[in-house]
Design an enzyme around this catalytic site. Structure first.
Site, mmCIF file in Angstrom:
data_model
loop_
_atom_site.group_PDB
_atom_site.id
_atom_site.type_symbol
_atom_site.label_atom_id
_atom_site.label_comp_id
_atom_site.label_asym_id
_atom_site.label_seq_id
_atom_site.Cartn_x
_atom_site.Cartn_y
_atom_site.Cartn_z
ATOM 1 N N LYS A 116 0.996 -1.121 -0.033
ATOM 2 C CA LYS A 116 0.126 -0.213 0.171
ATOM 3 C C LYS A 116 0.930 1.372 -0.029
ATOM 4 O O LYS A 116 2.045 1.091 0.390
ATOM 5 C CB LYS A 116 -0.837 0.010 1.329
ATOM 6 N N TYR A 120 -4.309 4.093 6.229
ATOM 7 C CA TYR A 120 -4.899 3.141 7.251
ATOM 8 C C TYR A 120 -6.221 3.585 8.003
ATOM 9 O O TYR A 120 -7.100 2.899 8.277
ATOM 10 C CB TYR A 120 -3.903 2.892 8.467
HETATM 11 P P1 NDP Z 1 12.576 1.622 2.323
HETATM 12 O O1 NDP Z 1 12.775 2.988 1.964
HETATM 13 O O2 NDP Z 1 12.886 1.017 3.520
HETATM 14 O O3 NDP Z 1 12.848 0.598 1.345
HETATM 15 C C1 NDP Z 1 12.386 0.864 0.089
HETATM 16 C C2 NDP Z 1 13.232 0.139 -0.961
HETATM 17 O O4 NDP Z 1 13.082 0.266 -2.266
HETATM 18 C C3 NDP Z 1 14.974 0.385 -1.084
HETATM 19 O O5 NDP Z 1 15.267 0.098 0.025
HETATM 20 C C4 NDP Z 1 15.320 -0.017 -2.244
HETATM 21 O O6 NDP Z 1 15.665 -1.307 -2.154
HETATM 22 C C5 NDP Z 1 13.983 0.112 -3.230
HETATM 23 N N1 NDP Z 1 14.248 1.475 -4.167
HETATM 24 C C6 NDP Z 1 14.088 1.287 -5.401
HETATM 25 N N2 NDP Z 1 14.056 2.294 -5.991
HETATM 26 C C7 NDP Z 1 14.315 3.358 -4.940
HETATM 27 C C8 NDP Z 1 14.325 4.627 -5.124
HETATM 28 N N3 NDP Z 1 14.384 5.362 -6.035
HETATM 29 N N4 NDP Z 1 14.395 5.264 -3.652
HETATM 30 C C9 NDP Z 1 14.367 4.564 -2.572
HETATM 31 N N5 NDP Z 1 14.264 3.244 -2.537
HETATM 32 C C10 NDP Z 1 14.262 2.508 -3.742
HETATM 33 O O7 NDP Z 1 11.005 1.664 2.461
HETATM 34 P P2 NDP Z 1 9.891 0.751 3.276
HETATM 35 O O8 NDP Z 1 10.273 -0.694 3.019
HETATM 36 O O9 NDP Z 1 9.546 1.205 4.507
HETATM 37 O O10 NDP Z 1 8.501 0.906 2.303
HETATM 38 C C11 NDP Z 1 8.440 0.256 0.837
HETATM 39 C C12 NDP Z 1 6.872 0.019 0.613
HETATM 40 O O11 NDP Z 1 6.170 -0.751 1.708
HETATM 41 C C13 NDP Z 1 6.177 1.641 0.557
HETATM 42 O O12 NDP Z 1 5.207 1.423 -0.431
HETATM 43 C C14 NDP Z 1 5.376 1.580 1.851
HETATM 44 O O13 NDP Z 1 4.252 2.118 1.938
HETATM 45 C C15 NDP Z 1 5.087 -0.052 2.209
HETATM 46 N N6 NDP Z 1 4.951 -0.289 3.516
HETATM 47 C C16 NDP Z 1 4.044 -1.019 4.136
HETATM 48 C C17 NDP Z 1 3.963 -1.348 5.362
HETATM 49 C C18 NDP Z 1 2.869 -2.236 5.795
HETATM 50 O O14 NDP Z 1 2.665 -2.492 6.968
HETATM 51 N N7 NDP Z 1 1.939 -2.924 5.111
HETATM 52 C C19 NDP Z 1 5.023 -1.014 6.362
HETATM 53 C C20 NDP Z 1 5.987 -0.217 5.949
HETATM 54 C C21 NDP Z 1 5.769 0.100 4.375
HETATM 55 P P3 NDP Z 1 16.951 -1.918 -2.671
HETATM 56 O O15 NDP Z 1 18.101 -1.351 -1.899
HETATM 57 O O16 NDP Z 1 16.987 -3.080 -2.425
HETATM 58 O O17 NDP Z 1 17.215 -1.634 -4.067
#
Ligand code: NDP
Length: 369
Positions: free
Chosen positions: A102, A185
């Site tokens: 989401k 949420y």
């Molecule tokens: P993070 O910033 O921790 O992780 C995002 C990851 O996406 C990065 O680590 C990277 O992975 C990859 N990525 C690819 N392109 C980009 C870019 N241009 N900029 C930054 N990151 C990029 O975010 P979250 O894990 O917290 O959130 C990710 C998604 O999950 C969001 O959509 C958020 O809304 C959702 N979410 C849902 C939750 C839930 O409870 N359902 C809880 C938290 C988040 P890599 O280094 O491996 O390439």
């Protein structure tokens, strides 16, 4: 032999992928396997692949090759919000099912494109609303539906979670904003509890954190003179609660939206109070189990593209209302299916794993929805 296992590629190895999604595969062995990871960080690719014994690891420029490899049936998109649409469309076009974090996407057109791509390819698309499989949330919905608190009239919620500067949540280009991250949420809860869609909304923002608003207070008018209001913010200590008030009583849920804590109910009916605690569980494995069953049994997921779009269009209307200072009317929107207690799936909590190059939104060591 009929197929019994869905093989996933987890795309984006950020915080939520590493603390929740990857470990959830251990709780979803019945029908789900971690078959590949996709990451832009070679250190993560190497260490995560080794830790979870993942057969294949890809960089982003190898994503289409991953999709075409014949080794994955589905993707779990754990990417920043601005990439959900593109990565979902590409997966669907390659005939790969899509489980997307989401918010589904950043506007209605993107949601429609994702849904159309899935329809055209005959693949399933689900938005990862973990609370749609979680008992405290589903029981709250059942309590509201059953008439125990009388006719539900009012919803109120506060969702605050601190976010550090630089995070994807506070940057414009990655689809940041309080409503996209946590307000969603509250919107999803109000719609689920009222089993209806709002017809008019209003909002005001306050403060600034990096490139987005720090806080937002919103109201949503539902048919039959029902009102929902909520405040969402990145700028204070954690609060995660809602209350649904009916003509005979009310149900307060606090914490309401967490995945790393037990959730609690406080039900008051005719002045009598009953409290209940719902044990902490793994809220991510249920999504995998449910989605894999949908694929294997050719069923449409309940947290569908339509459900994702329902929230996205409200978020966009709320931002328009905040910008203009005027209420915004919403077109009628029919939601054919709603979450119900039958969707509950219980899995034991996971131990928080060590992460590689990933930081909690609230800074090192924190938890976040
Ligand atoms: P993070 O910033 O921790 O992780 C995002 C990851 O996406 C990065 O680590 C990277 O992975 C990859 N990525 C690819 N392109 C980009 C870019 N241009 N900029 C930054 N990151 C990029 O975010 P979250 O894990 O917290 O959130 C990710 C998604 O999950 C969001 O959509 C958020 O809304 C959702 N979410 C849902 C939750 C839930 O409870 N359902 C809880 C938290 C988040 P890599 O280094 O491996 O390439």
């Amino acid at each position: 032999m009929p197929k019994r296992l869905i093989r996933y590629a987890v795309v984006g190895l950020g915080h939520i992928a590493q603390v929740a999604v990857l470990p959830a595969f251990g709780n979803a062995r019945r029908n789900s396997r971690l078959a590949a990871i996709v990451s832009g960080d070679p250190v993560k690719r190497e260490q995560v692949q080794k830790k979870y014994a993942v057969p294949n690891a890809y960089a982003y420029d190898e994503y289409d090759r991953c999709l075409a490899s014949g080794e994955v049936d589905a993707v779990y998109l754990a990417l920043p919000n601005h990439l959900h649409c593109d990565y979902a469309e590409r997966a669907a076009r390659a005939g790969v099912h899509v489980l997307c974090e989401k918010p589904m996407a950043l506007d209605e057109a993107q949601c429609e494109r994702m849904a159309a791509a899935a329809r055209a390819a005959g693949v399933k698309l689900m938005v990862a609303y973990r609370l749609h499989f979680e008992r405290a949330n589903l029981e709250a919905i059942e309590t509201a539906r059953s008439g125990r608190i009388g006719e539900p009239r009012l919803f109120n919620s506060t969702f605050v979670t601190p976010v550090v500067p630089g995070n994807i949540r506070v940057r414009r280009e990655t689809g940041g904003g309080v409503l996209w991250d946590v307000g969603i949420y509250c919107i999803n809860a109000a719609r689920g509890l009222f089993r209806d869609e709002p017809i008019e909304v209003g909002a005001a923002t306050a403060g600034r954190l990096d490139e987005v608003e720090e806080s937002v207070s919103c109201w949503m008018r539902f048919p039959n003179e029902r009102l929902a209001s909520f405040t969402a913010s990145f700028g204070a200590a954690k609060v995660s609660s809602y209350r649904i008030a009916g003509t005979k009583g009310d149900l307060a849920v606090d914490p309401a939206y967490e995945y790393a804590k037990p959730l609690k109910h406080r039900l008051t009916i005719d002045g009598e109070v009953r409290e209940r605690r719902f044990a902490k569980r793994d809220q991510f494995a249920p999504e995998l189990l449910y989605f894999s069953d949908c694929v294997l049994q050719n069923r449409d997921p309940e947290p569908s593209a339509e459900e994702g779009l329902a929230d996205v269009r409200i978020i966009r209307a709320l931002y328009r209302a905040a910008e203009s200072g005027h209420p915004v009317a919403l077109a009628p929107f029919e939601r054919r299916e709603r979450q119900s207690l039958e969707q509950e799936i219980r899995r034991p909590p996971i131990d928080k794993p060590q992460v590689v190059h990933a930081e909690a939104p609230s800074g090192a060591g924190g938890q976040h929805p």
